[in-house]
Design an enzyme around this catalytic site. Structure first.
Site, PDB file in Angstrom:
ATOM      1  N   LYS A 292       4.479  11.341  -2.821  1.00 26.96           N
ATOM      2  CA  LYS A 292       4.886  10.156  -2.075  1.00 26.96           C
ATOM      3  C   LYS A 292       5.781   9.224  -2.882  1.00 26.96           C
ATOM      4  O   LYS A 292       6.714   8.642  -2.357  1.00 26.96           O
ATOM      5  CB  LYS A 292       3.607   9.416  -1.641  1.00 26.96           C
ATOM      6  CG  LYS A 292       3.854   8.194  -0.787  1.00 26.96           C
ATOM      7  CD  LYS A 292       4.140   8.590   0.625  1.00 26.96           C
ATOM      8  CE  LYS A 292       4.422   7.415   1.523  1.00 26.96           C
ATOM      9  NZ  LYS A 292       5.229   7.817   2.678  1.00 26.96           N
TER      10      LYS A 292
ATOM     11  N   CYS B 171       1.949  11.863  -9.526  1.00 26.34           N
ATOM     12  CA  CYS B 171       0.760  11.814 -10.374  1.00 26.34           C
ATOM     13  C   CYS B 171       0.071  10.462 -10.190  1.00 26.34           C
ATOM     14  O   CYS B 171       0.699   9.415 -10.229  1.00 26.34           O
ATOM     15  CB  CYS B 171       1.043  12.017 -11.853  1.00 26.34           C
ATOM     16  SG  CYS B 171       1.694  13.626 -12.244  1.00 26.34           S
TER      17      CYS B 171
ATOM     18  N   GLU C 243      10.355  18.919   5.811  1.00 24.70           N
ATOM     19  CA  GLU C 243       9.282  18.467   4.918  1.00 24.70           C
ATOM     20  C   GLU C 243       7.904  18.955   5.323  1.00 24.70           C
ATOM     21  O   GLU C 243       7.130  19.376   4.484  1.00 24.70           O
ATOM     22  CB  GLU C 243       9.189  16.934   4.971  1.00 24.70           C
ATOM     23  CG  GLU C 243      10.114  16.201   4.097  1.00 24.70           C
ATOM     24  CD  GLU C 243       9.815  14.723   4.182  1.00 24.70           C
ATOM     25  OE1 GLU C 243       9.425  14.171   3.165  1.00 24.70           O
ATOM     26  OE2 GLU C 243       9.959  14.109   5.265  1.00 24.70           O
TER      27      GLU C 243
END
Ligand code: F6R
Length: 606
Positions: free
Chosen positions: A601, A2, A485
């Site tokens: 990330k 976020c 991923e």
């Protein structure tokens, strides 16, 4: 995890906030939203999916106003729907939130019993209802925010915007990072300095437990006891923060190709070619510790896994590597003779930070290796070594991994030298080897067209195995993680010798098996394992060097020949084809390379 932004501006803020959110999109991208104040009235626009959907919505339904808050979401509580997208609003208050409110269900039950109607499945919504209830009871915005914060458990960053208060944001940090930006008659709040880079280069970071009352001309910061405190305003290097993809299609491709340059930067910082020594003044009492614990998550953990081999070899000390999320709850016995090393690109990973605090509480010494110098992990360490990779935007870590490895290698060599477990000649030999890296990595990148060809075949597979021995074992794990991923192909990494203890059952003609086997003392053993795979029709992609290729037995499906290198640099070099392979498989599959599904990330929640 976020991204949040708040602006008290001189101009219309909606476009500025969308721009700032773009720079935060790497943190979460399942929905986004903004709220502004127009003539004191709160209004919101929210959209699911990428930020572009919010931008499009703002074209058809613009939002006016000089004050606003914005959010890009990585869902924790509640699906990524428009209703669950931030900002959340109740009555006169809107909020954006990063983190988790752990006691939200208790608070929600209490608020519902008091008559509040919830519109979302999020934990965040309790914040706006709580705050609104205090505003309705006649409290000022600051009082209402403080009373709300006092009820919240968990790790979070919050920014509040109040109807009728065009010159006010309240920002609070507990566990998740928050930067305050100072402008000329403007003020900003963001999850990181990167978000604010084009808006201001004067940044202060809130510390743990702080909250700030932000107005255009005055920003007042309070600590957890509500006492007014000063937080240092730093001038950030804007050029360094303003990043784009350049000529590349994806940040990941750009970051893979930046590796020769960032490794050269890190070498310039950490090695001295004139003396042949590592140049790393740590100030640590190296005789103090008798045990090393390396802790991290994900790719950073695999960097630690490689470092275990180096540390044991060079330092001759017991070394443990730990996944932070397990370590922190296991409560392992440690003491002041423990050296804890924490590796993190973001420097904000919640589990790694909690593990660091655990080691500190046991009296251990804390060294961290981070890419974001201003991060919490860096600030809470006895010694923070920057890995110097520059901003990494692609969610899949590439250049940070290379720089983490280089920094770990330099630290291991310098510490071993000061502890007397290696000679000056050995140090010089290792430093010479490290300094070959930019050139070697450039040559490895030249293999890209061949790897792109191979990826056409590999991308058809539903399962891929990666095998390695010694330091190639963690590179096999990292290769498998990268492939999973970004291409969503199921992949597993194994120690080559472990194959016959189970995983070999997976091998057939449809399973590509990547065998990482540079020449050297483990090459013969690796060849035997490769033969075992080929005997079962496995499709072997051998990654080796010229001697390794000559000595290879059998006929692998394909081979990649990397330049010859010293063993200490092999893990960094052999990671390059793994990154390229996953990148090109992802291109074949048409996945979202820079923002793969379900990932973020910076993982600031547990
Ligand atoms: C994988 C990846 C993640 C991170 C992990 C730790 O490509 O990027 O596995 O390595 O989430 O993040 P940091 O290094 O920020 O602590």
């Amino acid at each position: 995890m976020c991204g949040i932004v708040g602006i008290l501006g001189k101009h219309q803020v909606a476009p500025l906030m969308v721009e700032a959110l773009k720079r935060l999109e790497y943190r979460g991208y399942d929905s986004a939203g903004i709220a502004t104040l127009d003539d004191g009235t709160l209004d919101r626009r929210r959209a699911t999916g990428k930020l572009i959907n919010l931008s499009d919505l703002l074209v058809t339904e613009p939002l006016a106003g000089l004050s606003g808050i914005g959010h890009t979401r990585w869902a924790t509580h509640g699906k990524p729907t428009q209703a669950n997208a931030h900002p959340h609003q109740a009555g006169r208050v809107a909020v954006v939130h990063n983190g988790i409110i752990e006691n939200f269900s208790t608070l929600r039950a209490e608020l519902e019993a008091g008559g509040a109607t919830f519109q979302t499945e999020t934990d965040t919504e309790v914040v706006v209802h709580l705050c609104d209830s205090h505003l309705r009871a006649g409290k000022t915005p600051l009082e209402a925010a403080r009373l709300t914060l006092a009820r919240l458990h968990g790790a979070f960053a919050l920014v509040f915007l109040f109807a009728g208060q065009d010159d006010l944001l309240i920002a609070a940090r507990r566990g998740s990072p928050l930067a305050i930006g100072y402008g000329e008659g403007e003020a900003f709040v963001g999850s990181d300095a990167l978000a604010l880079a084009p808006l201001t280069n004067r940044i202060a970071y809130l510390e743990e437990g702080d909250h700030a009352v932000v107005t255009r001309n005055v920003i007042t910061v309070y600590d957890e006891t509500d006492a007014e405190v000063e937080r240092k305003i730093e001038t950030t290097d804007l050029d360094h923060l303003l990043v784009d993809k350049g000529r590349y299609k994806h940040f990941m491709a750009k970051e893979i190709h930046e590796q020769p340059a960032v490794l050269a930067d890190a070498l310039a910082r950490y090695t001295d070619p004139s003396t042949g020594r590592i140049d790393m003044e740590t100030g640590l009492d190296v005789s103090r510790f008798d045990r090393v614990v390396l802790v991290a998550c994900g790719t950073a953990h695999y960097a630690c896994h490689v470092a275990k081999y180096w540390f044991e070899d060079l330092l001759r000390l017991p070394v443990e590597i730990e996944v932070a999320s397990e370590f922190r709850y296991r409560e392992p016995p440690l003491n002041e003779r423990t050296l804890g090393i924490f590796v993190s690109q973001s420097g904000e990973t919640a589990d790694t930070l909690a593990a660091l605090r655990y080691v500190r509480a046991q009296g251990g010494m804390i060294v961290s290796m981070v890419n974001v110098d201003s991060s919490t992990i860096a600030r809470e360490s006895d010694l923070a070594l920057p890995i110097l990779a520059g901003p990494e935007i692609g969610v899949a870590s590439t250049k940070a991994f290379a720089c983490q490895l280089l920094t770990l290698a330099a630290f291991a060599i310098s510490t071993a030298s000061r502890r007397g477990t290696i000679t000056g000649d050995r140090e010089a030999e290792l430093v010479r080897a490290l300094r070959t890296l930019p050139e070697l990595v450039t040559r490895a990148l030249d293999l890209e067209p061949t790897i792109a060809d191979l990826s056409r075949e590999v991308a058809k597979a539903t399962d891929v195995l990666f095998l390695g021995r010694g330091t190639m074992y963690p590179i096999a794990l990292e290769g498998a993680l990268k492939l999973k991923e970004i291409s969503y192909i199921h992949a597993e990494g194994y120690a080559s010798g472990e194959l016959k203890h189970g995983p070999i059952a997976l091998v057939d003609e449809f399973v590509p098996v990547v065998v990482l086997a540079p020449s050297g003392n483990l090459h013969d053993k690796s060849m035997s394992n490769m033969e075992e795979v080929m005997a079962r029709d496995g499709k072997v992609l051998l990654v080796t060097d010229s001697d390794g290729a000559k000595a290879a037995t059998g006929e692998p499906w394909a081979a990649l020949e990397l330049p010859d290198c010293a063993p200490i640099v092999a893990p960094i070099l052999y990671a390059i084809p793994m990154q390229l392979l996953s990148y090109h498989c992802a291109l074949q599959k048409g996945t979202d390379v820079d923002q793969p599904r379900n990932l973020a990330k910076s993982v600031t929640v547990e």
